[in-house]
Design a protein around this motif. Structure first.
Motif, PDB file in Angstrom:
ATOM      1  N   TYR A   1       0.843  -1.186   0.000  1.00 31.59           N
ATOM      2  CA  TYR A   1       0.000   0.000   0.000  1.00 31.59           C
ATOM      3  C   TYR A   1       0.889   1.250   0.000  1.00 31.59           C
ATOM      4  O   TYR A   1       1.771   1.387   0.848  1.00 31.59           O
ATOM      5  CB  TYR A   1      -0.900   0.040   1.241  1.00 31.59           C
ATOM      6  CG  TYR A   1      -1.983  -1.002   1.275  1.00 31.59           C
ATOM      7  CD1 TYR A   1      -3.116  -0.906   0.463  1.00 31.59           C
ATOM      8  CD2 TYR A   1      -1.889  -2.090   2.140  1.00 31.59           C
ATOM      9  CE1 TYR A   1      -4.107  -1.869   0.506  1.00 31.59           C
ATOM     10  CE2 TYR A   1      -2.886  -3.051   2.189  1.00 31.59           C
ATOM     11  CZ  TYR A   1      -3.994  -2.934   1.370  1.00 31.59           C
ATOM     12  OH  TYR A   1      -4.980  -3.893   1.416  1.00 31.59           O
ATOM     13  N   ASN A   2       0.652   2.109  -0.969  1.00 36.28           N
ATOM     14  CA  ASN A   2       1.340   3.403  -1.007  1.00 36.28           C
ATOM     15  C   ASN A   2       2.858   3.238  -0.948  1.00 36.28           C
ATOM     16  O   ASN A   2       3.552   3.942  -0.206  1.00 36.28           O
ATOM     17  CB  ASN A   2       0.852   4.293   0.147  1.00 36.28           C
ATOM     18  CG  ASN A   2       1.271   5.740  -0.028  1.00 36.28           C
ATOM     19  OD1 ASN A   2       1.312   6.259  -1.139  1.00 36.28           O
ATOM     20  ND2 ASN A   2       1.593   6.407   1.067  1.00 36.28           N
ATOM     21  N   CYS A   3       3.364   2.321  -1.723  1.00 39.90           N
ATOM     22  CA  CYS A   3       4.812   2.081  -1.776  1.00 39.90           C
ATOM     23  C   CYS A   3       5.381   2.584  -3.095  1.00 39.90           C
ATOM     24  O   CYS A   3       4.679   2.670  -4.105  1.00 39.90           O
ATOM     25  CB  CYS A   3       5.114   0.594  -1.615  1.00 39.90           C
ATOM     26  SG  CYS A   3       4.727  -0.061   0.019  1.00 39.90           S
ATOM     27  N   THR A   4       6.650   2.900  -3.081  1.00 32.72           N
ATOM     28  CA  THR A   4       7.366   3.311  -4.289  1.00 32.72           C
ATOM     29  C   THR A   4       8.439   2.278  -4.593  1.00 32.72           C
ATOM     30  O   THR A   4       9.300   1.997  -3.748  1.00 32.72           O
ATOM     31  CB  THR A   4       8.013   4.691  -4.112  1.00 32.72           C
ATOM     32  OG1 THR A   4       6.998   5.670  -3.876  1.00 32.72           O
ATOM     33  CG2 THR A   4       8.786   5.081  -5.372  1.00 32.72           C
ATOM     34  N   PHE A   5       8.373   1.721  -5.795  1.00 36.54           N
ATOM     35  CA  PHE A   5       9.378   0.758  -6.246  1.00 36.54           C
ATOM     36  C   PHE A   5      10.393   1.525  -7.093  1.00 36.54           C
ATOM     37  O   PHE A   5      10.149   1.851  -8.253  1.00 36.54           O
ATOM     38  CB  PHE A   5       8.723  -0.360  -7.057  1.00 36.54           C
ATOM     39  CG  PHE A   5       7.849  -1.266  -6.237  1.00 36.54           C
ATOM     40  CD1 PHE A   5       8.316  -2.503  -5.812  1.00 36.54           C
ATOM     41  CD2 PHE A   5       6.568  -0.884  -5.863  1.00 36.54           C
ATOM     42  CE1 PHE A   5       7.518  -3.339  -5.041  1.00 36.54           C
ATOM     43  CE2 PHE A   5       5.763  -1.712  -5.094  1.00 36.54           C
ATOM     44  CZ  PHE A   5       6.237  -2.932  -4.679  1.00 36.54           C
TER      45      PHE A   5
END
Length: 261
Positions: A96-100
């Motif tokens: 959830y709401n992560c940046t890769f």
């Protein structure tokens, strides 16, 4: 402070008050950004290999998350020098709401020690997969992936081309409000259950050529800013594109099923 405010000119006073009003909000944003933890792709792979469900919120994922190199990898085909390996992710993945930062890989092709043909690596998913409100700064490769349970990329943003060519979605699939600044490739993809692309923004070319929607699909208020290719696409139930926007044209030649533009 009150004495300083009294002797300041009106314009300067207004400017100072504006700064004092904005400063707390700015500090809150900076604090929230700094609060995001960094999680390495290697840590995630270790959890998968240990059979642990992955659930990560508000984090920055560093390194390429390569799901083709987990410990379930096995030789899928070795005939006439055509070699392919298949990995299977057997735990739920929830982000959830992560940046890769560096991308996610469930498909890759490598040179066979300088020889031809190349070696194919793919990954399937036996459990639920969720990437809600996530940002993918690097590559997103899910070509040939098989998703046994529900899949959600709701609100996701793909900075580079998103590759779901030949993907098989066996349960409900959600790409609502997703943002595709580059190409979105769903060519030959199959959707067994309901699929949701409502309010998605596909800013470059989008290919659903030969895709099959075997249940209801929602394209309400979907924006196609690039060319939209639905040639040979199959719709098993009535599909309404009347609220969708096609900015650079579309191709529905040889499309099968009930659909309304």
């Amino acid at each position: 402070m009150k004495r300083i405010l009294k002797i300041m000119r009106p314009a300067a006073l207004l400017a100072l008050r504006a700064v004092l009003f904005v400063l707390p909000a700015l500090l809150f944003v900076l604090t929230a950004a700094s609060a995001q933890e960094n999680v390495s792709a290697e840590e995630i792979v270790q959890k998968i290999n240990q059979g642990q469900a992955v659930e990560i919120r508000d984090a920055i994922i560093t390194g390429i998350l390569d799901l083709t190199e987990i410990n379930t990898k096995s030789l899928a085909k070795d005939r006439d020098s055509n070699r392919s390996y298949k990995s299977k992710v057997n735990v739920p993945l929830t982000f959830y709401n992560c940046t890769f930062n560096d991308g996610i890989v469930a498909y890759k092709v490598l040179e066979n020690r300088g020889k031809s043909p190349q070696v194919l690596y793919t990954a399937d998913f036996s459990k639920q997969v969720t990437f809600d409100n996530c940002t993918f700064e690097g590559m997103t490769e899910f070509k040939y992936s098989d998703f046994s349970e529900s899949v959600s990329f709701a609100g996701a943003r793909f900075s580079e081309p998103a590759n779901f060519k030949y993907a098989q979605f066996h349960d409900r699939t959600d790409f609502s409000n997703a943002n595709f600044p580059e190409d979105a490739d769903f060519k030959y993809a199959q959707f067994q259950e309901e699929a949701d692309f409502s309010s998605a923004k596909l800013r470059d070319d989008a290919s659903f050529k030969y895709a099959k929607f075997k249940n209801k699909v929602n394209f309400q208020q979907t924006t196609f800013e690039g060319f939209a290719d639905f040639k040979y696409t199959t719709f098993k139930t009535a599909t309404d594109f009347q609220q969708a926007s096609f900015r650079q044209g579309s191709d529905f030649k040889y499309t099968n099923g009930d659909y309304r533009l």
